[in-house]
Motif scaffolding. Sequence first.
Motif, PDB file in Angstrom:
ATOM      1  N   PRO A  46      22.653  46.947  -9.271  1.00  0.00           N
ATOM      2  CA  PRO A  46      21.171  46.582  -9.397  1.00  0.00           C
ATOM      3  C   PRO A  46      20.514  47.575  -8.676  1.00  0.00           C
ATOM      4  O   PRO A  46      20.684  48.251  -7.724  1.00  0.00           O
ATOM      5  CB  PRO A  46      21.016  45.347  -8.865  1.00  0.00           C
ATOM      6  CG  PRO A  46      22.176  45.322  -7.654  1.00  0.00           C
ATOM      7  CD  PRO A  46      23.508  45.953  -8.453  1.00  0.00           C
ATOM      8  N   GLY A  47      19.085  47.642  -9.246  1.00  0.00           N
ATOM      9  CA  GLY A  47      18.347  48.467  -8.530  1.00  0.00           C
ATOM     10  C   GLY A  47      17.771  49.489  -9.428  1.00  0.00           C
ATOM     11  O   GLY A  47      16.740  50.260  -9.376  1.00  0.00           O
ATOM     12  N   GLY A  48      18.007  49.702 -10.744  1.00  0.00           N
ATOM     13  CA  GLY A  48      17.475  50.490 -11.538  1.00  0.00           C
ATOM     14  C   GLY A  48      17.286  49.723 -12.955  1.00  0.00           C
ATOM     15  O   GLY A  48      18.000  48.733 -13.099  1.00  0.00           O
ATOM     16  N   PRO A  49      16.720  50.188 -13.883  1.00  0.00           N
ATOM     17  CA  PRO A  49      16.849  49.493 -15.223  1.00  0.00           C
ATOM     18  C   PRO A  49      17.904  49.670 -15.774  1.00  0.00           C
ATOM     19  O   PRO A  49      18.654  50.681 -16.092  1.00  0.00           O
ATOM     20  CB  PRO A  49      15.711  50.195 -16.170  1.00  0.00           C
ATOM     21  CG  PRO A  49      15.459  51.768 -15.488  1.00  0.00           C
ATOM     22  CD  PRO A  49      15.935  51.440 -13.780  1.00  0.00           C
ATOM     23  N   TRP A  50      18.481  48.676 -16.526  1.00  0.00           N
ATOM     24  CA  TRP A  50      19.747  48.842 -17.283  1.00  0.00           C
ATOM     25  C   TRP A  50      19.679  47.590 -18.244  1.00  0.00           C
ATOM     26  O   TRP A  50      18.952  46.646 -18.278  1.00  0.00           O
ATOM     27  CB  TRP A  50      20.871  48.487 -16.318  1.00  0.00           C
ATOM     28  CG  TRP A  50      21.003  47.122 -15.703  1.00  0.00           C
ATOM     29  CD1 TRP A  50      20.618  46.858 -14.562  1.00  0.00           C
ATOM     30  CD2 TRP A  50      21.616  46.103 -16.266  1.00  0.00           C
ATOM     31  NE1 TRP A  50      20.760  45.451 -14.333  1.00  0.00           N
ATOM     32  CE2 TRP A  50      21.389  44.843 -15.297  1.00  0.00           C
ATOM     33  CE3 TRP A  50      22.297  45.712 -17.290  1.00  0.00           C
ATOM     34  CZ2 TRP A  50      21.823  43.553 -15.483  1.00  0.00           C
ATOM     35  CZ3 TRP A  50      22.722  44.410 -17.560  1.00  0.00           C
ATOM     36  CH2 TRP A  50      22.584  43.327 -16.442  1.00  0.00           C
ATOM     37  N   PRO A  52      21.794  45.320 -20.455  1.00  0.00           N
ATOM     38  CA  PRO A  52      23.301  44.699 -20.759  1.00  0.00           C
ATOM     39  C   PRO A  52      24.084  45.510 -21.793  1.00  0.00           C
ATOM     40  O   PRO A  52      25.338  44.958 -21.911  1.00  0.00           O
ATOM     41  CB  PRO A  52      23.132  43.278 -20.534  1.00  0.00           C
ATOM     42  CG  PRO A  52      21.743  42.950 -20.822  1.00  0.00           C
ATOM     43  CD  PRO A  52      21.049  44.214 -20.445  1.00  0.00           C
ATOM     44  N   GLU A  62      10.552  52.851 -21.582  1.00  0.00           N
ATOM     45  CA  GLU A  62       9.970  52.126 -22.530  1.00  0.00           C
ATOM     46  C   GLU A  62       8.375  52.593 -22.290  1.00  0.00           C
ATOM     47  O   GLU A  62       7.559  52.207 -22.846  1.00  0.00           O
ATOM     48  CB  GLU A  62      10.039  50.656 -22.490  1.00  0.00           C
ATOM     49  CG  GLU A  62      11.246  50.448 -23.163  1.00  0.00           C
ATOM     50  CD  GLU A  62      11.863  49.018 -23.190  1.00  0.00           C
ATOM     51  OE1 GLU A  62      10.732  48.063 -22.519  1.00  0.00           O
ATOM     52  OE2 GLU A  62      12.857  48.639 -23.517  1.00  0.00           O
ATOM     53  N   HIS A  63       8.152  52.882 -20.933  1.00  0.00           N
ATOM     54  CA  HIS A  63       6.709  53.055 -20.767  1.00  0.00           C
ATOM     55  C   HIS A  63       6.499  54.118 -19.867  1.00  0.00           C
ATOM     56  O   HIS A  63       7.110  54.474 -18.872  1.00  0.00           O
ATOM     57  CB  HIS A  63       6.325  51.638 -19.881  1.00  0.00           C
ATOM     58  CG  HIS A  63       5.058  51.876 -19.144  1.00  0.00           C
ATOM     59  ND1 HIS A  63       3.968  51.108 -19.852  1.00  0.00           N
ATOM     60  CD2 HIS A  63       4.565  52.082 -18.283  1.00  0.00           C
ATOM     61  CE1 HIS A  63       2.650  51.472 -19.286  1.00  0.00           C
ATOM     62  NE2 HIS A  63       3.056  51.874 -18.093  1.00  0.00           N
ATOM     63  N   ASP A  65       2.857  56.462 -18.150  1.00  0.00           N
ATOM     64  CA  ASP A  65       1.409  56.638 -18.304  1.00  0.00           C
ATOM     65  C   ASP A  65       0.646  57.894 -19.273  1.00  0.00           C
ATOM     66  O   ASP A  65      -0.194  57.617 -19.793  1.00  0.00           O
ATOM     67  CB  ASP A  65       0.773  56.951 -16.922  1.00  0.00           C
ATOM     68  CG  ASP A  65       1.059  55.371 -15.969  1.00  0.00           C
ATOM     69  OD1 ASP A  65       1.139  55.631 -15.085  1.00  0.00           O
ATOM     70  OD2 ASP A  65       0.960  54.627 -16.480  1.00  0.00           O
ATOM     71  N   GLY A  90       3.182  59.506  -6.441  1.00  0.00           N
ATOM     72  CA  GLY A  90       4.091  58.580  -7.486  1.00  0.00           C
ATOM     73  C   GLY A  90       3.231  57.453  -8.311  1.00  0.00           C
ATOM     74  O   GLY A  90       3.310  56.665  -8.738  1.00  0.00           O
ATOM     75  N   LYS A  93       2.937  58.032 -14.100  1.00  0.00           N
ATOM     76  CA  LYS A  93       4.197  58.506 -14.688  1.00  0.00           C
ATOM     77  C   LYS A  93       3.973  59.394 -15.686  1.00  0.00           C
ATOM     78  O   LYS A  93       3.320  59.089 -16.804  1.00  0.00           O
ATOM     79  CB  LYS A  93       4.934  56.941 -15.348  1.00  0.00           C
ATOM     80  CG  LYS A  93       5.548  56.205 -14.216  1.00  0.00           C
ATOM     81  CD  LYS A  93       6.235  55.021 -14.805  1.00  0.00           C
ATOM     82  CE  LYS A  93       6.078  53.949 -13.749  1.00  0.00           C
ATOM     83  NZ  LYS A  93       6.377  52.540 -14.753  1.00  0.00           N
ATOM     84  N   GLU A 249       5.259  53.109 -24.556  1.00  0.00           N
ATOM     85  CA  GLU A 249       3.956  52.754 -24.635  1.00  0.00           C
ATOM     86  C   GLU A 249       3.237  53.621 -23.469  1.00  0.00           C
ATOM     87  O   GLU A 249       3.760  53.857 -22.407  1.00  0.00           O
ATOM     88  CB  GLU A 249       3.946  51.266 -23.650  1.00  0.00           C
ATOM     89  CG  GLU A 249       3.143  50.460 -24.379  1.00  0.00           C
ATOM     90  CD  GLU A 249       3.043  49.180 -23.495  1.00  0.00           C
ATOM     91  OE1 GLU A 249       4.062  48.974 -22.765  1.00  0.00           O
ATOM     92  OE2 GLU A 249       1.836  48.571 -23.524  1.00  0.00           O
TER      93      GLU A 249
END
Lengths: 452, 459
Positions: A46-50, A52, A62-63, A65, A90, A93, A249
Motif C-alpha cells: 500500500p502507498g501508491g495507486p494500484w 487489483p 487518470e488525472h 492538472d 508539488g 501535476k 482528466e
Amino acid sequence: MFRGVLWLLAGRGCVGRGLSTRSGGSTPDWTEKVSEIKKKIQSALPGGPWDPLYDTSHLPPEHSDVVIVGGGVLGLSVAYWLKRLEKPRGAIKVLVVDRDHTYSQASTGLSVGGIRQQFSLPENIQLSLFSVDFLRNINEYLAVVDDPPLDVQFNPSGYLLLASEKGAAIMESNVKVQRQEGAKVCLMSPEQLQNKFPWINTDGVALASYGFSMSSSRMQTSSGKEMTLKRIHEVHVKMDHSLEYQPVECALVINAAGAWSGQVAELAGIGKGPPGTLEGTKLPVEPRKRYVYFWHCPEGPGLETPFMADTSGAYFRREGLGHNYLGGCSPTEEEEPDPGNLEVDHDFFQDKVWPHLAHRVPAFQSLKVRSAWAGYYDYNTFDQNGVVGPHPLVVNMYFATGFSGHGLQQAPAVGRAVAELVLEGQFQTINLSSLLFSRFYLGEKVEERNII
Amino acid sequence: MLKIIIPTVMLIPLTWLSKSNMLWINSTMYSLMISMTCLPLMNQFCDNSLNLSMLFFSDSLSTPLLMLTTWLLPLMIIASQHHMPKEPPTRKKLYITMMILLQIFLIMTFSATELIMFYILFEATLVPTLIMITRWGGQTERLNAGIYFLFYTLAGSLPLLVALIYTQTTLGSLNLLLAQYWIDSSTHIWGDSLLWLAYMMAFMVKMPLYGLHLWLPKAHVEAPIAGSMVLAAILLKLGGYGMLRITMMLSPTINFMAYPFMMLSLWGMVMTSSICLRQTDLKSLIAYSSVSHMALVIMAILIQSPWSFMGATALMIAHGLTSSLLFCLANSNYERTHSRTMILARGLQMILPLMAAWWLLASLTNLALPPSINLIGELFVTVSMFSWSNFSIILLGINIIITALYTLYMLIMTQRGKYTYHIHNIKPSFTRENTLMSLHLVPLLLLMISPKIILGTTY
C-alpha cells in the motif's frame, strides 16, 4: 529540477517515494535490476495507486492538472518551468505526452542547433537573449545533484548575417532594435569582414552583422504516448497506446506538438467553423521539410567560424574540430519539398546550396558531403513567428508552437513565458502578447524581416 | 424511533422503483421530510433521556447528531447530482441506496441503547462508505484509500468488541442507560487500563487521533462528494459520540490513561493545522482541518468536565456542518476545473460572486468567528482545557491562530486575486449548488440564536 521533470514524465505526477536509482551502483545493469525489483514491491504494497485487476503503471495517471501535448524541446521546457515556477512545491501535476519516444521525426533532434539574437521583432530578441543566458548557465538550471555537470556543447562562436545592398537598410534598423533590447551585435563593412574572416569572399556583401550566439546539439529524454483531445469547454484528454486507453482528466492542455500542432488543434475543434470567424480560424502551423547537409572540407574555415547566413539564404556552421560543417538553405515557395516523408534530396544541395556556399567561402569549392538528413519546421504559414498563449475559444488550450525554425533557440524562454501565463495569469518577464493566437483572426501579421 | 427508521428503510424501494427522471427529486424530497420527523425528538426532558423503546432512546447528546444525520442525507443527494447523470440508472440507484443504508445504520447507531447493537451498527457503517469510496471515487488512489480506511477502523474496533463482551459477562447488561449508574470498585488493576484502552482505541481511530489519522486525508480526498460529506460530518462524530458514552461507564481511577492521548491530541492539533498551511490540494486541506478540529473534541472528552462536554458536543455539530459545507464548495470548484489544485482556480470572486459569499461564510465559521457555534465549541473546550492545565493555553492559542491562517489562505487563494485565464468560461453557479450551500449554512447560522440544543447532556 531535472529529476522533478523526469519523474513527472514517468507519468506518476508525484515526487518519487525513494524510487531512486541514483545509488551510485557499480554497473548500470545492477541498478536497473534493483529498481525493477523495487518497482514490483512498491506496486504490491500500500502507498501508491494500484488496480487489483492488472498493472496499470505503464499508463499515464487518470488525472493530471496540466497535459502537455508534444515532448520536444518546447514541451519539456514548459514542463520544466511549470515545476520550477510553482510556489508551493508539488502543487501542479504535469503530464507530457508524445507519440514517439524515439523522437525519430521530431524537429528537436533533427535541428541544426543554432541560436542567434539577430531578429527584428523585439520579442524574438528578448526570447533569444534569455535562452542564450539559459544555455550558458545551464548547470544552474538543469543540474541534478550527484550527477556530473551537463554539457550541451555550447559553442559561443557567434552568428554572422550577411546582407546585400537591398537588405542593408533593413539590417541596420534591425541592429538598432537588437541593440535596444540589449543584444551584443556589431555591424561590419566588407573590409572589416575580410579582415576578420579571411576565408570569406565578400563579393556582393554590403553589410554584415555579427552577434553573439551559439549552437547546441544535445537533448534530454522522456517517455510518451499518443493522445486525442475533446472539444471546447471540455477538459478531458484521452490517451491511446496500442489498444490501451487512458482518459486523463486535466485542467489545462498545452499544445507543443511542433510540426503537427495544426492537427492537434483540429482535434480540439479549432478551426471548425465558417471561415473568417474566430471559430473558423485554424492554427496555421504545418510541417515543412528542410534539409541539413553534413560535409567535410579540409581547407575550410577554422575555429573562429561563426554560424554564417549568406545573403542568398544558405547557411552553415562548424561542427566539431575536424573541419566538418553543417548547413543548408531554405527553399523558395515554389520548390517546397513534400513534407510527407523525411527523404533527403541530394540534388538540392548540388543545385541550390553548394553554388552559394562556394561563392561565399571559396574554400568550399571542394568539399565532400558526408551525410544529410531532413527535419520538419513547425512552419507558421501566417507570419513565420511563434504562437504563444491561450486560444480565445478553447479556453484551456495554450499554444507554444509555430516557431518556424527558431523554436529550439527560443525554447527555454518560451517555456518560461507559458509557465508564467499558466501560474500567474500574465506574462511576467517577457511580454509576448503580440504572439497570441488572436492575431490570426485579426489579421495582424507579426513578421520577422529575415528568415532562414 | 420507528417513525424515523421505517421511512428511511422505505426510501430504498422508493429509489429502486422511481422513474429515472424522478429519481433525484423523490429521494431528496422524502429524505428532507424524514429530517423533519426527527425534530420532535428535541422536545424532551433535559435532565434525562427520552426512552422510546427497549432498543432505542435519545437524549440531548444523540438528538443533535441524529438531526445532523437526517439533515445530511438530502444534502448528499443534492451534491451528487452533477457527477452521477452519466452513469446507467442501476448504478445511480445503487449509489443512492448506499447512502440510504448508511443513513439507516447511522440513525440506529446514534439511538442505540444496547452497546452491542451500537457496536454492530458502528462496524456496519463502514461497509457502505467503503463501497462508495472505492467504486465511485475519483482516482486510482481510492483503492488505497479504501483499504486504509477499512483496516484502520477495523483494527481499532476489534478490541472494543472484546471489551464489550467482557463487560457484558461481568456486568450482566450493556444497556447504556443502566451502565451510567454502574459504580465501580475503587482499587484498580492493570487490566482496567487495558480495558480502557480497548474501549477507547476504536473511537480514537475514528475521530481520528493524531497518530492514527493517516486514513483520513486519503479517504476524504478520494471519496466522491457524498462520501466526503458523510465522512466529515457524521462518521467522525461517531467516534466522539462513542467516547462520550463510554467514558461514563469507565472507572474514574484510570483517568491517568488519558494523558498520552491528551498529549497526542494537543500536539497533533498544532501539527495538522500547520500541515494545512502547506497543502496545495484543496480537499486535502479541508481533510487536515477536520483532523485538527477533532483533536479538540478528543481533548475535551478526555478531560471529562461539564464545560468540556458541552464544548465537545457543540463543536461536533458545528464542525460537521462546516466541514461538509467546505467539501461541497471544493467540489463545486472541482466540477468546473477538474483539478483540485488550488493555484489553478483562483480569483473566483470575480466570476462567481454568490459562491464567493458562501466561501466567505464557510471560512468564517471554520475559523470560529464569534458568535458562531464553532466558536462556542472551541471556546468551551479552550476554557476547560485551561482550567485543567494552564500551559495548554499556549498550544491552543497557537492552534487558533494557525486555523485562522490556513482558512484565510484557502479563502484568499481561491477567491481573491486575478483569476486564471482558463476559468473565465466556467459555468455559473447552479441553483442546486446555491441551495446546497444555503441548506448547510442555515442551520449553522440559526443555531447561533439558541445553541443550548446542541450543548449536550451537561447543559
